[in-house]
Design an enzyme around this catalytic site. Structure first.
Site, PDB file in Angstrom:
ATOM      1  N   GLU A   1       0.815  -1.226   0.000  1.00 57.04           N
ATOM      2  CA  GLU A   1       0.000   0.000   0.000  1.00 57.04           C
ATOM      3  C   GLU A   1       0.842   1.267   0.000  1.00 57.04           C
ATOM      4  O   GLU A   1       0.811   2.050   0.961  1.00 57.04           O
ATOM      5  CB  GLU A   1      -0.971  -0.013   1.180  1.00 57.04           C
ATOM      6  CG  GLU A   1      -1.993  -1.122   1.078  1.00 57.04           C
ATOM      7  CD  GLU A   1      -3.111  -1.027   2.100  1.00 57.04           C
ATOM      8  OE1 GLU A   1      -2.909  -0.397   3.157  1.00 57.04           O
ATOM      9  OE2 GLU A   1      -4.185  -1.596   1.856  1.00 57.04           O
TER      10      GLU A   1
ATOM     11  N   GLU B   1      -6.426  -8.036  -0.745  1.00 51.71           N
ATOM     12  CA  GLU B   1      -6.798  -8.118   0.675  1.00 51.71           C
ATOM     13  C   GLU B   1      -8.291  -7.855   0.814  1.00 51.71           C
ATOM     14  O   GLU B   1      -8.850  -7.006   0.113  1.00 51.71           O
ATOM     15  CB  GLU B   1      -6.076  -7.051   1.499  1.00 51.71           C
ATOM     16  CG  GLU B   1      -4.607  -7.253   1.700  1.00 51.71           C
ATOM     17  CD  GLU B   1      -4.009  -6.145   2.564  1.00 51.71           C
ATOM     18  OE1 GLU B   1      -4.737  -5.513   3.353  1.00 51.71           O
ATOM     19  OE2 GLU B   1      -2.806  -5.890   2.415  1.00 51.71           O
TER      20      GLU B   1
HETATM   21  C1  GAL Z   1      -4.349  -2.931   4.963  1.00 57.24           C
HETATM   22  C2  GAL Z   1      -2.903  -3.376   5.102  1.00 57.24           C
HETATM   23  C3  GAL Z   1      -2.797  -4.706   5.842  1.00 57.24           C
HETATM   24  C4  GAL Z   1      -3.651  -4.699   7.085  1.00 57.24           C
HETATM   25  C5  GAL Z   1      -5.059  -4.322   6.705  1.00 57.24           C
HETATM   26  C6  GAL Z   1      -6.015  -4.307   7.862  1.00 57.24           C
HETATM   27  O1  GAL Z   1      -4.452  -1.590   4.666  1.00 57.24           O
HETATM   28  O2  GAL Z   1      -2.307  -3.504   3.835  1.00 57.24           O
HETATM   29  O3  GAL Z   1      -1.447  -4.943   6.158  1.00 57.24           O
HETATM   30  O4  GAL Z   1      -3.140  -3.799   8.019  1.00 57.24           O
HETATM   31  O5  GAL Z   1      -5.081  -3.049   6.134  1.00 57.24           O
HETATM   32  O6  GAL Z   1      -7.319  -4.034   7.434  1.00 57.24           O
END
Ligand code: GAL
Length: 684
Positions: free
Chosen positions: A155, A319
């Site tokens: 990110e 994710e």
């Molecule tokens: C994202 C991040 C992950 C984790 C996640 C939690 O933004 O890339 O590492 O922290 O959020 O929702």
């Protein structure tokens, strides 16, 4: 239309961020992981994202053995791994020994070591170190048969204002303005408040304790930050391209949260050119108290269609959470069925994966209560685990009919991040009501409700591939874009623009002499003034015999050749045009002078959809909240029918299709349970 595969994997990817480096002291957990991975019907894991301290515990001393073990375990169960470069978080020794890696914020405070995603993008030391560790990873794992792709850092975002970054900013400006300060001062409107720059050394990045009022400079700074970030990324991937030219590269993009609108920190359209596969992290707040499920689902659709269009190919959901997150105001658990539905929606819009953050809940620190596949109970009987496994099983059955299948749209909506930067900077209008991203999503929803596919595109795409182009609030418009839109309409295209369109150029300077000539000609009218409303101000217009409310903005319009479709009902501009249409050569250009309630957009675009004979992928009748989205390849369409409501929905399918999970032929009435998904296939 052929399949477009973005990786060499034939299966849909199911799995996610796996952080075994947090569990090295718990060997039984690592063994248990692979057992549970199979039970969960998962097959792909992103590893090493924040593992730098485990990979290089002391400067120059590397340790890969733990990673070898983890990779072999995944390989042994037939899994694939996405290998991350660890630059998203630094080991503590590095910040202490080489403080230049630490960021300086806009208030010129040097930060301490801590958190993550906060290194300086200019630091030469950091650039060398990331290349060194990446080269080692590529040498060691580049030929591993289970290696699927590279996941660069995590990110990317944020900015640094240290001396190195200031120097780079100045060099970037010198190049942009051909080493000519007059050009810079012209572009930045230098004489304003005596802000003329007379020496390059006087340039400093924007700061709350310094300069914020020079809009041209703010814009250039954002452009520089975006390019500097991309440059850092390009530096990171050099050893990977050299040593593993056939392994695809991605980095995970995101959205702006909690609004769930496009990310404004970087220019993703530029960034996307440098990655092989677009991937993103989606965390919609399902079941929130501000909007119904269908409204949020349409926003998810919008963002997916934005990421798909960036490279016009399938993307990856890198994710998501199988349950709640830990950073919404209220971290609500997904209700039964929502995980299945929300994941299927990603596939429907062009994702070839459902990946999670994260595989196993951490035991300590800030993410210990973030949703994950494996909870602290370590049980495959856990409700969330079972939902994940059910989804995994279903993904296995539909993989062949989804992976590499494309999306096709005849409608485009322009999203331009530079426009958003300039618009948000504009002091004037309503300071809190500009809402560019949300406005686009509201326009998009009118199409989503009718199952009409939309590409969310940059202003640089070829417009001619579309029957309809929407350019809401495209406030910053260069002469070039205006001419390209004009040419599109002249050749038969249909264009819709709104209030606040085309007011400034690419340097954020207003256009002199009124509206740009190509816009005046295309729209056959000219916006004269923008009135801004208090929340209590009321106005409305009548369109096709119905009254619609106006909010926030109303443009006072002078028509030339354009015809009036609706007029304001009140105020000093009562009975003057609010919505216009102009025939320009072979096309039409509509101007919506006011911000209108959603029902207006539904009815207005409903007419355009009918006029232009835009077709949904399936002949189907249903209530609002059911969404039908398709992917296609080799003359076949895979169609997802999704119920985004909390009620049973009786729908009517008016043609014959085959349910690819049950092999039933469907035609006619069908009941969909709350959150139910049916996946059907048809030819064509
Ligand atoms: C994202 C991040 C992950 C984790 C996640 C939690 O933004 O890339 O590492 O922290 O959020 O929702």
């Amino acid at each position: 239309m052929d399949k477009k595969r973005v990786t060499d994997e034939k299966r849909l990817l199911h799995g996610g961020d796996y952080n075994p480096d947090q569990w090295l002291a718990y060997p039984e957990i690592l063994k248990e992981d692979v057992v549970l991975m199979q039970k969960a019907h998962t097959n792909t894991f992103s590893i090493g994202i924040f593992a730098w301290a485990a990979l290089e515990p002391e400067e120059g001393i590397y340790d890969f053995e733990w990673l070898d073990d983890v990779i072999e375990r995944i390989h042994a169960i037939g899994g694939r791994f996405i290998l991350a470069t660890p630059s998203g978080a630094r080991p503590t020794w590095m910040s202490k020994q080489h403080p230049e890696v630490l960021r300086v914020d806009a208030s010129r405070r040097k930060h301490l070591h801590g958190a993550r995603h906060n290194h300086c993008f200019s630091s030469l030391y950091y650039r060398e170190k990331t290349q060194a560790v990446n080269a080692k990873l590529a040498e060691r794992y580049g030929n591993h048969p289970a290696l699927l792709m590279w996941h660069i850092s995590n990110e990317f975002g944020g900015e640094c204002h240290c001396d190195l970054c200031q120097a780079n900013f100045r060099n970037w400006l010198k190049e942009k303005y051909a080493n000519d300060l007059d050009q810079l001062n012209d572009s930045w409107w230098g004489p304003f408040w005596s802000h003329t720059i007379t020496d390059w050394e006087q340039v400093e990045s924007p700061s709350p304790i310094g300069e914020t009022a020079v809009h041209g400079m703010n814009l250039d700074w954002r452009r520089f930050v975006s390019q500097q970030t991309i440059d850092f990324y390009k530096n990171e991937i050099k050893p990977l391209r050299e040593k593993t030219p056939d392994i695809p590269i991605t980095t995970n993009f995101m959205s702006d949260n909690p609004a769930f609108t496009p990310f404004t920190g970087l220019d993703y359209h530029q960034f996307a050119k440098e990655v092989d596969v677009v991937s993103w992290d989606a965390y919609p707040a399902w079941h929130n108290d501000k909007e119904d499920t269908a409204t949020l689902a349409a926003k998810v659709g919008f963002l997916n269609d934005h990421f798909y269009a960036m490279k016009d190919q399938p993307f990856l959901l890198m994710e998501s959470t199988p349950s709640g997150v830990n950073w919404h105001d209220v971290n609500k658990a997904k209700r039964p069925g929502m995980h299945y539905l929300s994941s299927m929606q990603m596939l429907a819009h062009g994702s070839d994966s459902v990946l999670y953050f994260q595989w196993r809940k951490s035991r300590g620190s800030s993410e210990k209560f973030h949703g994950a596949v494996v909870d602290h109970d370590r049980s495959p009987e856990n409700r969330v685990f079972k939902e994940v496994a059910r989804l995994g099983q279903a993904m296995e059955t539909v993989s062949e009919k989804v992976v590499g299948y494309q999306r096709k749209a005849k409608v485009a909506i322009i999203y331009d991040v530079e426009n958003e930067w300039a618009l948000n900077d504009a002091q004037g209008f309503g300071l809190k009501t500009k809402k560019y991203g949300e406005t686009l999503q509201t326009h998009y929803q009118a199409f989503w409700d009718k199952n009409i596919a939309v590409d969310v595109v940059s202003k640089d795409v070829d417009f001619e591939q579309y029957d309809l182009v929407l350019a809401p609030m495209l406030y910053m418009m260069s002469e070039t874009t205006a001419k390209r839109l004009q040419a599109y309409v002249a050749k038969g295209g249909t264009l819709v623009a709104t209030y606040m369109t085309g007011l400034v150029d690419e340097a954020d300077l207003t256009h002199m002499g009124g509206w740009l000539a190509p816009l005046k000609e295309t729209f056959g009218m000219e916006p004269m003034e923008t009135d801004t409303y208090y929340p209590t101000d009321e106005n409305s217009l009548e369109f096709n015999g119905k009254i619609y409310d106006i909010r926030d903005y109303a443009t006072i319009i002078e028509c030339e050749s354009a015809g009036e479709l609706a007029a304001y009902r009140y105020d000093f501009y009562q009975n003057t045009p609010a919505v216009t249409v102009n025939r320009y050569h072979d096309g039409r250009a509509y101007y919506l002078g006011a911000r209108l309630e959603r029902s207006f957009l539904t009815d207005f675009y409903g007419e355009l959809i009918a006029d232009l004979a835009l077709m949904p992928p399936l002949d189907i009748t249903h209530e609002r909240g059911v969404s039908v989205q398709a992917r296609e390849a080799d003359g076949l369409k895979t169609i997802f029918i999704m119920n985004f409501t909390e009620e049973l929905q009786v729908i009517e399918i008016n043609e014959e299709v085959r349910d690819i999970q049950t092999d039933e032929t469907l035609n006619g009435r069908l009941a969909l349970d709350p959150y139910e998904v049916r996946i059907v296939e048809k030819e064509g």
